[in-house]
Motif scaffolding. Structure first.
Motif, PDB file in Angstrom:
ATOM      1  N   PRO A 147       0.821  -1.227   0.000  1.00 47.53           N
ATOM      2  CA  PRO A 147       0.000   0.000   0.000  1.00 47.53           C
ATOM      3  C   PRO A 147       0.851   1.273   0.000  1.00 47.53           C
ATOM      4  N   ALA A 148       1.916   1.295   0.807  1.00 46.16           N
ATOM      5  CA  ALA A 148       2.786   2.476   0.848  1.00 46.16           C
ATOM      6  C   ALA A 148       3.513   2.658  -0.485  1.00 46.16           C
ATOM      7  N   ALA A 149       3.936   1.560  -1.093  1.00 47.28           N
ATOM      8  CA  ALA A 149       4.602   1.650  -2.396  1.00 47.28           C
ATOM      9  C   ALA A 149       3.649   2.199  -3.448  1.00 47.28           C
ATOM     10  N   ARG A 150       2.385   1.776  -3.398  1.00 47.93           N
ATOM     11  CA  ARG A 150       1.404   2.289  -4.355  1.00 47.93           C
ATOM     12  C   ARG A 150       1.140   3.774  -4.137  1.00 47.93           C
ATOM     13  N   ILE A 151       1.046   4.184  -2.880  1.00 50.76           N
ATOM     14  CA  ILE A 151       0.825   5.606  -2.591  1.00 50.76           C
ATOM     15  C   ILE A 151       2.002   6.436  -3.091  1.00 50.76           C
ATOM     16  N   ALA A 152       3.213   5.973  -2.809  1.00 52.34           N
ATOM     17  CA  ALA A 152       4.402   6.704  -3.242  1.00 52.34           C
ATOM     18  C   ALA A 152       4.496   6.751  -4.765  1.00 52.34           C
ATOM     19  N   ALA A 153       4.167   5.637  -5.429  1.00 55.99           N
ATOM     20  CA  ALA A 153       4.192   5.619  -6.892  1.00 55.99           C
ATOM     21  C   ALA A 153       3.131   6.544  -7.462  1.00 55.99           C
ATOM     22  N   GLY A 154       1.974   6.600  -6.793  1.00 58.79           N
ATOM     23  CA  GLY A 154       0.901   7.464  -7.255  1.00 58.79           C
ATOM     24  C   GLY A 154       1.238   8.937  -7.189  1.00 58.79           C
ATOM     25  N   GLN A 155       2.222   9.298  -6.367  1.00 46.53           N
ATOM     26  CA  GLN A 155       2.670  10.686  -6.304  1.00 46.53           C
ATOM     27  C   GLN A 155       3.591  11.046  -7.467  1.00 46.53           C
ATOM     28  N   LEU A 156       4.009  10.037  -8.207  1.00 48.68           N
ATOM     29  CA  LEU A 156       4.914  10.262  -9.334  1.00 48.68           C
ATOM     30  C   LEU A 156       4.223  10.133 -10.684  1.00 48.68           C
ATOM     31  N   VAL A 157       3.225   9.249 -10.773  1.00 47.52           N
ATOM     32  CA  VAL A 157       2.607   8.960 -12.066  1.00 47.52           C
ATOM     33  C   VAL A 157       1.093   9.071 -11.960  1.00 47.52           C
ATOM     34  N   GLY A 158       0.459   9.398 -13.074  1.00 46.92           N
ATOM     35  CA  GLY A 158      -0.989   9.515 -13.100  1.00 46.92           C
ATOM     36  C   GLY A 158      -1.624   8.272 -13.696  1.00 46.92           C
ATOM     37  N   ARG A 159      -1.781   7.260 -12.902  1.00 51.21           N
ATOM     38  CA  ARG A 159      -2.402   6.003 -13.359  1.00 51.21           C
ATOM     39  C   ARG A 159      -3.026   5.292 -12.171  1.00 51.21           C
ATOM     40  N   ASP A 160      -3.852   4.299 -12.436  1.00 50.92           N
ATOM     41  CA  ASP A 160      -4.427   3.504 -11.343  1.00 50.92           C
ATOM     42  C   ASP A 160      -3.305   2.718 -10.667  1.00 50.92           C
TER      43      ASP A 160
END
Length: 332
Positions: free
Chosen positions: A129-142
């Protein structure tokens, strides 16, 4: 005193090798602090104000977008020039400090590296979950469909893409035109990120920002292939030949005319495939892979580490080349 102001402004707004090195060192050392009056936030706020004013006059098409570009550029060049003038009247040291502050605030390498490392650290901990949140701050995708490997790929993609518009292009335009050139580039970049999308509201109004962004990133994007391929010679685990080959062959696989150059070159250099399936609003928007088909997809901590070293080395090399060019031109 007033008669000396214009030559003084020219001197303090012009590019300087030592100030460039100081600003990049600050950026790599402490990143980009988040605070309400950050220059990029202020550019975005003034964009909103000017957009509302233009739309109230009915200028909501192509002409309105062009007017927005000129209004924002003139406003922020005038603002930086005015503050610089006040600093010159105060003390030369204040003017030099303001120059470094503006330059430091408008380049982004250290903060991007920090974001990528947060994704990787979360993946190492097994905290998806933390990796997804951090990745979501970099890219605009699901991010919900993404496993740890996909989060790491997204981080590497963002790192390699942002090398151009977040660092190489700002340094390039600063080296050519000093603070005014840097400010205009960041105005264009902000316009592209805020209104450059092809929604009905911005299809015409945002076109100027999007096309100007393409134009101002054109040369730095292609230079990224040369720089990444050159640095791949000395970064352990990287392939200069693959960087060059994949960068030339696959840069057009992505929809942007510029981002594919550094992304494809990075995929070849670290000898890992990037991108893969991307979902947006529940729909599969692409399943393109960048990189040689025989290479495995990027997925591990070592892949991220190798990409970080490569991109950081590329940024440092670009800074050194720009500073050397300025020094040779007597601008130090």
């Amino acid at each position: 005193m007033a008669g000396d102001l214009i030559p003084g402004l020219t001197q303090f707004l012009a590019p300087h090798a030592v100030l460039l090195l100081a600003a990049v060192t600050l950026d790599l050392a402490i990143g980009d602090p988040v605070y309400p009056l950050h220059p990029i936030r202020l550019i975005g706020a003034t964009l909103n104000v000017f957009e509302k004013g233009l739309r109230r006059t009915g200028a909501n098409g192509y002409g309105g977008g062009i007017a927005l570009f000129f209004l924002l550029s003139l406003f922020w060049i005038a603002a930086v020039t005015g503050i610089m003038a006040a600093c010159i009247f105060s003390a030369p040291s204040a003017a030099w400090a303001f120059h470094i502050f503006v330059l430091y605030s408008l380049i982004a390498m250290g903060d991007l590296i920090g974001h990528v490392m947060r994704v990787d650290r979360a993946a190492i901990r097994g905290d998806l979950p933390a990796a997804r949140i951090a990745a979501g701050q970099l890219v605009g995708r699901d991010t919900e469909p993404m496993d740890a490997a996909a989060c790491r790929r997204a981080a590497i993609e963002s790192l390699s893409e942002s090398l151009t518009d977040g660092f190489l292009s700002p340094v390039f335009w600063y080296a050519v035109f000093g603070l005014p050139g840097l400010v205009v580039f960041k105005v264009v970049s902000t316009m592209d990120s805020m209104i450059g999308n092809r929604t009905p509201r911005y299809l015409r109004f945002g076109r100027c920002g999007a096309r100007m962004d393409d134009a101002m990133n054109y040369l730095p994007a292609r230079a990224s292939l040369v720089l990444i391929s050159s640095l791949a010679f000395v970064v352990p685990g990287c392939s200069a030949a693959k960087a060059w080959r994949v960068g030339l062959a696959q840069n057009r696989l992505l929809p942007s005319p510029n981002s594919g150059w550094s992304e494809a070159a990075t995929a070849g250099a670290i000898q890992r495939r990037l991108v893969g399936p991307i979902w947006l609003h529940g729909l599969l928007v692409t399943d393109i892979w960048l990189g040689e088909a025989s290479d495995p997809p990027a997925s591990t901590h070592d892949d991220v580490r190798r990409a970080l070293i490569l991109i950081a080395a590329t940024g440092i090399a670009a800074t050194a080349l720009a500073a050397l060019s300025l020094a040779l031109a007597g601008k130090f």
